[in-house]
Design an enzyme around this catalytic site. Structure first.
Site, mmCIF file in Angstrom:
data_model
loop_
_atom_site.group_PDB
_atom_site.id
_atom_site.type_symbol
_atom_site.label_atom_id
_atom_site.label_comp_id
_atom_site.label_asym_id
_atom_site.label_seq_id
_atom_site.Cartn_x
_atom_site.Cartn_y
_atom_site.Cartn_z
ATOM 1 N N ARG A 331 -46.726 29.645 31.457
ATOM 2 C CA ARG A 331 -45.301 29.143 31.322
ATOM 3 C C ARG A 331 -45.025 27.617 31.200
ATOM 4 O O ARG A 331 -44.350 27.210 31.688
ATOM 5 C CB ARG A 331 -44.711 29.711 32.658
ATOM 6 C CG ARG A 331 -44.795 31.137 32.985
ATOM 7 C CD ARG A 331 -43.816 31.777 32.101
ATOM 8 N NE ARG A 331 -43.831 33.379 32.401
ATOM 9 C CZ ARG A 331 -42.669 33.809 33.164
ATOM 10 N NH1 ARG A 331 -41.668 32.842 33.457
ATOM 11 N NH2 ARG A 331 -42.448 35.007 33.260
ATOM 12 N N ARG A 335 -38.013 27.392 32.082
ATOM 13 C CA ARG A 335 -36.808 26.778 32.603
ATOM 14 C C ARG A 335 -37.018 25.311 33.419
ATOM 15 O O ARG A 335 -36.099 24.829 33.489
ATOM 16 C CB ARG A 335 -35.928 27.689 33.483
ATOM 17 C CG ARG A 335 -35.346 28.641 32.887
ATOM 18 C CD ARG A 335 -34.853 30.045 33.534
ATOM 19 N NE ARG A 335 -36.058 30.610 34.145
ATOM 20 C CZ ARG A 335 -35.770 31.483 35.023
ATOM 21 N NH1 ARG A 335 -34.732 31.977 35.507
ATOM 22 N NH2 ARG A 335 -36.941 32.002 35.512
ATOM 23 N N ARG A 344 -32.011 26.857 25.499
ATOM 24 C CA ARG A 344 -31.429 28.125 26.050
ATOM 25 C C ARG A 344 -29.949 28.117 26.364
ATOM 26 O O ARG A 344 -29.314 29.355 26.378
ATOM 27 C CB ARG A 344 -32.104 28.100 27.445
ATOM 28 C CG ARG A 344 -31.989 29.412 28.164
ATOM 29 C CD ARG A 344 -32.886 30.651 27.644
ATOM 30 N NE ARG A 344 -32.564 31.682 28.602
ATOM 31 C CZ ARG A 344 -31.425 32.537 28.929
ATOM 32 N NH1 ARG A 344 -30.264 32.276 28.197
ATOM 33 N NH2 ARG A 344 -31.473 33.316 29.639
ATOM 34 N N ASP A 380 -42.283 36.995 25.352
ATOM 35 C CA ASP A 380 -42.361 37.677 26.606
ATOM 36 C C ASP A 380 -43.314 38.980 26.556
ATOM 37 O O ASP A 380 -43.227 39.424 25.451
ATOM 38 C CB ASP A 380 -40.897 37.740 27.006
ATOM 39 C CG ASP A 380 -40.908 38.197 28.730
ATOM 40 O OD1 ASP A 380 -41.166 37.039 29.530
ATOM 41 O OD2 ASP A 380 -40.994 39.324 29.121
ATOM 42 N N TYR A 457 -43.673 47.699 34.923
ATOM 43 C CA TYR A 457 -42.036 47.166 34.300
ATOM 44 C C TYR A 457 -41.307 48.357 33.828
ATOM 45 O O TYR A 457 -40.154 48.554 34.337
ATOM 46 C CB TYR A 457 -42.168 46.164 33.490
ATOM 47 C CG TYR A 457 -42.225 44.694 34.217
ATOM 48 C CD1 TYR A 457 -41.375 44.088 34.681
ATOM 49 C CD2 TYR A 457 -43.406 44.109 34.014
ATOM 50 C CE1 TYR A 457 -41.319 42.969 35.241
ATOM 51 C CE2 TYR A 457 -43.436 43.105 34.660
ATOM 52 C CZ TYR A 457 -42.560 42.245 35.265
ATOM 53 O OH TYR A 457 -42.680 40.901 35.770
HETATM 54 O O1 CP3 Z 1 -44.892 29.098 27.948
HETATM 55 C C1 CP3 Z 1 -45.249 30.412 27.991
HETATM 56 O O2 CP3 Z 1 -46.005 30.491 29.019
HETATM 57 C C2 CP3 Z 1 -44.842 31.237 26.952
HETATM 58 C C3 CP3 Z 1 -43.888 32.231 27.490
HETATM 59 C C4 CP3 Z 1 -43.906 33.259 28.336
HETATM 60 C C5 CP3 Z 1 -42.864 33.743 28.999
HETATM 61 N N1 CP3 Z 1 -43.079 34.959 29.736
HETATM 62 C C6 CP3 Z 1 -41.507 33.142 28.666
HETATM 63 C C7 CP3 Z 1 -40.282 33.652 29.554
HETATM 64 C C8 CP3 Z 1 -45.083 34.079 28.683
HETATM 65 C C9 CP3 Z 1 -46.581 34.152 28.488
HETATM 66 C C10 CP3 Z 1 -44.489 35.069 29.551
HETATM 67 C C11 CP3 Z 1 -45.320 36.136 30.376
HETATM 68 C C12 CP3 Z 1 -44.613 36.934 31.214
HETATM 69 N N2 CP3 Z 1 -43.415 37.477 31.168
HETATM 70 C C13 CP3 Z 1 -45.283 37.451 32.234
HETATM 71 C C14 CP3 Z 1 -46.786 37.337 32.643
HETATM 72 C C15 CP3 Z 1 -46.950 35.926 33.456
HETATM 73 C C16 CP3 Z 1 -46.546 35.869 34.688
HETATM 74 O O3 CP3 Z 1 -45.721 35.066 35.089
HETATM 75 O O4 CP3 Z 1 -47.002 36.653 35.585
HETATM 76 C C17 CP3 Z 1 -44.414 38.380 32.684
HETATM 77 C C18 CP3 Z 1 -44.822 39.252 34.226
HETATM 78 C C19 CP3 Z 1 -43.048 38.337 32.263
HETATM 79 C C20 CP3 Z 1 -42.041 39.015 32.615
HETATM 80 C C21 CP3 Z 1 -40.819 38.297 32.734
HETATM 81 N N3 CP3 Z 1 -40.134 37.367 31.592
HETATM 82 C C22 CP3 Z 1 -39.942 38.308 33.947
HETATM 83 C C23 CP3 Z 1 -40.482 38.672 35.173
HETATM 84 C C24 CP3 Z 1 -39.150 37.155 33.683
HETATM 85 C C25 CP3 Z 1 -38.008 36.684 34.640
HETATM 86 C C26 CP3 Z 1 -38.404 35.955 35.608
HETATM 87 C C27 CP3 Z 1 -38.948 34.274 35.151
HETATM 88 O O5 CP3 Z 1 -39.972 34.053 35.364
HETATM 89 O O6 CP3 Z 1 -37.856 34.005 34.400
HETATM 90 C C28 CP3 Z 1 -39.152 36.835 32.151
HETATM 91 C C29 CP3 Z 1 -38.464 36.012 31.468
HETATM 92 C C30 CP3 Z 1 -39.005 34.823 30.734
HETATM 93 N N4 CP3 Z 1 -40.022 35.034 30.153
HETATM 94 C C31 CP3 Z 1 -38.413 33.551 30.864
HETATM 95 C C32 CP3 Z 1 -39.339 32.681 30.146
HETATM 96 C C33 CP3 Z 1 -39.286 31.468 29.727
HETATM 97 C C34 CP3 Z 1 -37.281 32.936 31.541
HETATM 98 C C35 CP3 Z 1 -36.055 33.397 30.768
HETATM 99 C C36 CP3 Z 1 -34.840 32.569 30.808
HETATM 100 O O7 CP3 Z 1 -34.917 31.594 30.150
HETATM 101 O O8 CP3 Z 1 -33.790 32.705 31.404
#
Ligand code: CP3
Length: 651
Positions: A331, A335, A344, A380, A457
């Site tokens: 990540r 944000r 965003r 994602d 999920y």
């Molecule tokens: O920089 C990076 O790592 C690349 C992008 C990336 C995102 N999600 C962007 C994202 C990666 C590799 C992920 C993986 C992901 N997504 C996982 C596995 C990693 C982990 O944290 O365990 C999981 C479980 C998800 C599912 C997911 N996507 C959730 C639970 C959420 C919402 C909660 C949160 O952390 O924001 C997302 C949304 C998401 N994925 C965002 C980002 C930047 C935020 C979205 C926004 O801008 O509002």
């Protein structure tokens, strides 16, 4: 003069002010760039001072004459000539040449071949581009001339400073190494042009900077620091298009926090000038930090074969030793970043994921802002759920919301077999554009969710605390459970293979919630599927398998078969590594919450983790889980800098 103008205007570099730090061959660079219309400013940054009373060189000559040297590696043309000049003061040239003829001569590049030719010598082995020490080792290892390194005495003509990585690699192969330092590097006697170039860079007078060896940037920074302007210089220098002649120079830049924007297909000044001119329009158009900057820059940058393979990150994935520990962060784009929040603000999260230009921009921003050693494609794990036929939305404050009703085997059987190349084409396009835009030396990671985490999920409809629906389904309808995981496994394998074809240099499989199960349930309900997924995608690029809460059964988790095992923060890195198995590389494991703590504390914890890794090949520094929203950006950057500084290995 005026008659020249129309032709010059057609040249993409016409009138573009370029600064170059080359010294001895400054004129060649100047001519090559001026031929393309550029206005060149020469700022020599290095002089070579030959050792006059060179005892090492004399002792080498004595061993050589006595037939005690088996292989001589000539690193540079100029060094070969200096060496002969020094030796001729004490020994007879003919005898030296005769003695050299009896050894296996290795020429690193065309200039050492030329210098040998002047002596009437022909090297037994020449080294392919990009002519770094890694290619020398690779050639010697291939052993095309029957050269067996074990217990051979190898003399290395050194230049500037010893290359510890190279010497260590030779020693590891059982060679005795004789070092022949021939000259040392110093700042030029007349520093005025360099100081003036630094002032002009700060004043924004150049568009492009050209670097032709790794030492140059260190000398430039040294002088900038002596002038008391290091900070201003660094800020302004990053705004230039930074052109590097080859991988070693790019690595040198990377070591001090800069990223080369351009590297030619061959490490030669002529090729550099020509290709820089060809790509100038795009390179110069890209102005950070506008939205399209990274994208435009790249369409340009070339990915010379082999370069990314030598990156710290991919070497560590392969458990090869590295001069320092590579670092990237899960990540790293998200944000917590101001630049992400700004972008965003203009798109919904899914719109962002589906727009390849913005995906590229967000991916590159993280790499450039943090100076990490790997990029991860911005996407994602949940985007696969859409082509599987389920509704997906990201709701502010609630996280992902999935509309799926999985009730027994029949709903699993209804999930369509989709083609990821078509249905998730935006991911592949994002990977292709990012790969083309990214610094050629930095690997790009593709990713997916693991079958279990994706299933959770689907069954929960979003994030969960107790995973009641997932576990209930798993315990009450085993047949449907296995069918569901099997289905996700097949689709995910196809999806990951498509990402590899699109240009991902490594892949990571996120089993973020595997740790809600105990060892027995993980083994029974999840492991066979993860193992099958890994079997299908392995062997092409390194595969990282990440989970959290897995420490009680990390040995079982590791047995699924990935190359690199993610270790979360619940266990110390060394314990985790032992449990994952010594044959594995590992990734981890700083607690992401520590990034909210004071910097001294972060530094302490980084040190602790590095001590636990103890310099063993195969450690990739990362967090135990992703960077959290709200994390102070400066602490994230501080962490990356800390790892880079504290992990340098001196052998
Ligand atoms: O920089 C990076 O790592 C690349 C992008 C990336 C995102 N999600 C962007 C994202 C990666 C590799 C992920 C993986 C992901 N997504 C996982 C596995 C990693 C982990 O944290 O365990 C999981 C479980 C998800 C599912 C997911 N996507 C959730 C639970 C959420 C919402 C909660 C949160 O952390 O924001 C997302 C949304 C998401 N994925 C965002 C980002 C930047 C935020 C979205 C926004 O801008 O509002």
């Amino acid at each position: 003069m005026t008659s020249l103008k129309p032709t010059l205007e057609k040249q993409p570099l016409a009138g573009i002010p370029i600064v170059g730090f080359e010294s001895r061959q400054s004129d060649i660079l100047k001519q090559a760039l001026e031929r393309q219309g550029a206005v060149f400013f020469a700022a020599p940054s290095v002089q070579e001072i030959p050792f006059e009373q060179n005892t090492e060189a004399f002792s080498f000559a004595e061993k050589l004459m006595a037939g005690k040297i088996n292989i001589v590696i000539l690193m540079t043309g100029v060094g070969t000539r200096y060496l002969m000049q020094v030796l001729e003061k004490k020994f007879e040239k003919n005898l030296l040449v005769e003695a050299l003829k009896k050894t296996t001569l290795v020429a690193r590049g065309p200039k050492s071949v030329q210098a040998l030719r002047e002596l009437g010598l022909v090297p037994a082995m020449t080294i392919p581009e990009p002519n770094t020490w890694r290619e020398i080792i690779a050639e010697l290892d291939q052993n095309p001339r029957g050269v067996d390194l074990e217990s051979q005495t190898v003399a290395v003509q050194e230049y500037g400073e010893s290359n510890l990585d190279f010497l260590t690699a030779l020693k590891k192969r059982g060679c005795r190494v004789v070092q022949i330092p021939v000259y040392r590097w110093a700042l030029p006697d007349n520093r005025e042009p360099l100081e003036s170039a630094i002032r002009k860079i700060i004043a924004g007078e150049f568009k492009i900077a050209v670097l032709t060896s790794a030492i140059q940037i260190r000398h430039v920074l040294k002088v900038a620091s002596e002038m008391g302007v290091e900070r201003e210089f660094k800020t302004k220098f990053k705004e230039l298009v930074i052109a590097s002649v080859g991988p070693t120079t790019s690595e040198g830049l990377q070591e001090v926090g800069f990223v080369a924007d351009f590297q030619p297909t061959h490490p030669k000044m002529g090729t550099l000038a020509k290709e820089l001119a060809e790509q100038a329009a795009v390179l110069l158009n890209a102005q950070r930090p506008t939205l399209n900057a990274g994208v435009q820059r790249s369409a340009l940058s070339v990915k010379p074969l082999g370069q990314v393979q030598n990156s710290l990150f991919l070497k560590a994935c392969r458990k090869e030793s590295t001069p320092r520990t590579p670092v990237w962060l899960m990540r790293q784009a998200g944000r917590y970043q101001k630049s992400y929040r700004a972008i965003r603000g203009k798109f919904s999260f899914l719109e962002l994921c589906k727009n390849k230009e913005v995906v590229t921009q967000v991916t590159l921003n993280a790499v450039e802002e943090l100076g990490v050693d790997a990029a991860i494609i911005f996407s994602d794990i949940l985007v696969v759920l859409e082509p599987m036929g389920f509704g997906l939305d990201y709701v502010a404050g609630d996280g992902p919301v999935i509309s799926a009703e999985i009730k027994g085997l029949s709903s699993v059987q209804k999930i369509p077999n989709f083609d990821p190349e078509a249905e998730l084409s935006y991911v592949m396009e994002g990977i292709r554009l990012t790969r083309a835009s990214l610094n050629a030396a930095i690997p790009l990671i593709g990713f997916s969710g693991a079958p279990f985490t994706l299933a959770s999920y689907l069954l929960e409809g979003g994030s969960s605390k107790n995973f009641i629906r997932t576990k209930t389904f798993m315990f009450s309808d085993e047949k449907a459970w296995h069918a569901l995981l099997e289905k996700i496994t097949q689709l995910t394998a196809k999806y990951l293979l498509a990402q590899i074809r699109a240009g991902a240099d490594a892949i990571q499989i996120f089993d973020s919630w595997a740790g809600i199960l105990n060892a027995l349930d993980y083994s029974k309900y999840v492991l066979p599927h993860s193992r099958e997924l890994l079997r299908q995608v392995s062997g092409k690029v390194p595969v990282i398998h990440f989970g959290t809460g897995t420490s009680p059964f990390l040995d079982i988790f590791s047995s699924a078969g990935a190359d690199v095992i993610g270790i979360d923060s619940h266990m110390s890195l060394d314990e985790g590594w032992e449990k994952a198995g010594a044959s594995k590389a590992v990734q981890g494991n700083l607690d992401p919450v520590l990034l909210f703590a004071p910097q001294e504390k972060i530094r302490e914890e980084v040190k602790k983790i590095l001590e636990q890794a103890d310099g063993r090949p195969g450690h990739i520094f990362n967090l135990g889980h992703g960077v959290l929203p709200g994390t102070p950006e400066e602490n994230v950057k501080y962490l990356v800098d800390c790892v880079k500084k504290l992990s340098v290995r001196v052998e």
